[in-house]
Enzyme design. Sequence first.
Site, PDB file in Angstrom:
ATOM      1  CD  GLU A   1     -11.244  -2.223  -2.307  1.00  0.00           C
ATOM      2  OE1 GLU A   1     -11.988  -3.101  -1.860  1.00  0.00           O
ATOM      3  OE2 GLU A   1      -9.989  -2.248  -2.179  1.00  0.00           O
TER       4      GLU A   1
ATOM      5  CG  HIS B   1      -6.827   0.088  -4.656  1.00  0.00           C
ATOM      6  ND1 HIS B   1      -6.139   0.149  -3.476  1.00  0.00           N
ATOM      7  CD2 HIS B   1      -8.031  -0.492  -4.371  1.00  0.00           C
ATOM      8  CE1 HIS B   1      -6.884  -0.368  -2.502  1.00  0.00           C
ATOM      9  NE2 HIS B   1      -8.033  -0.764  -3.022  1.00  0.00           N
TER      10      HIS B   1
ATOM     11  CB  CYS C   1      -0.855  -0.040   1.265  1.00  0.00           C
ATOM     12  SG  CYS C   1      -1.808   1.451   1.565  1.00  0.00           S
TER      13      CYS C   1
ATOM     14  CB  CYS D   1      -2.607   4.136  -5.512  1.00  0.00           C
ATOM     15  SG  CYS D   1      -3.983   3.302  -4.676  1.00  0.00           S
TER      16      CYS D   1
END
Length: 276
Positions: free
Chosen positions: A156, A190, A77, A188
């Site tokens: 997500e 993600h 992260c 990031c």
Amino acid sequence: MNHSDKQKPIGVFDSGIGGLTVVKRLASTLPNESIIYFGDTARVPYGSKSNSTVIEYSIQNTKFLLQKNIKALVVACNTASSIAIPDLKKMFDIPIIGMIEPGAKMALKKSRSNKIGVIGTRATVGNLAYSKEIKKMNSSAYVYEKPCPLFVPLAEEGWIKHQATYEIAEEYLKELREYGIDTLVLGCTHYPILSEVIQEVIGNKITLIDSGVASSEVIKLELEKLSLLSDENKTGVQEYYVSDIPAKFKEVAELFLGRVIDHVHKVDLEVLISEH
Ligand code: DGL
């Protein structure tokens, strides 16, 4: 560390699904390693929290993973890497590897113009994590940072190639195009989930840097240096834990990893907080 330490798993945590972009690379670079993953899906996003909250969560997550007998910790992260690593290193006596240094190093290696863009959470960009690291390595580099917080819920949600993802990417990335960057750090974990859209919107001439790719080689070298690489000759196993809604995590994880995950365990947030 003794011989049996080599057989212990590597602990990996993120605020949610993003750290899987690191797991995916790690599993192909080090196929014999076992991995215990914790995604803090009850408390995602970390990128809009204060530094002290991110440190507190990172300590709890690390304590949880240490109970699983890990030999090293990967902070998969960027937000937690840019804020909590000094505290984690002070508190815990295991090798701890973050995302910022490997990403910065790879960006400088790939860039020819030394004009580097960085997209990340508000916290990572607000702390100028990449600018500081890149300039430490090359003081003449130009770094343009831009927070893209909406990419986290889109990832997500599994909206990998959704129309909304294109529109939001267009809005976020248009100003970066004007700076003449040749390299863009996905700062990031993600964001690599949305990399097809990001690449399409920013254009093919710009090289994307994925934290997972950048960090997995560093993780390998670090474990090698400490004689901690697994000497098993069978494929490692992966165990997944989340603090909320395992079914959603499983669905998006399988979509992203392209394979079935046996089981995703739920960790009770109350227990995570009170016991650690
Ligand atoms: N995936 C994380 C990162 O690399 C955190 C995203 C978030 O929770 O805001 O920054």
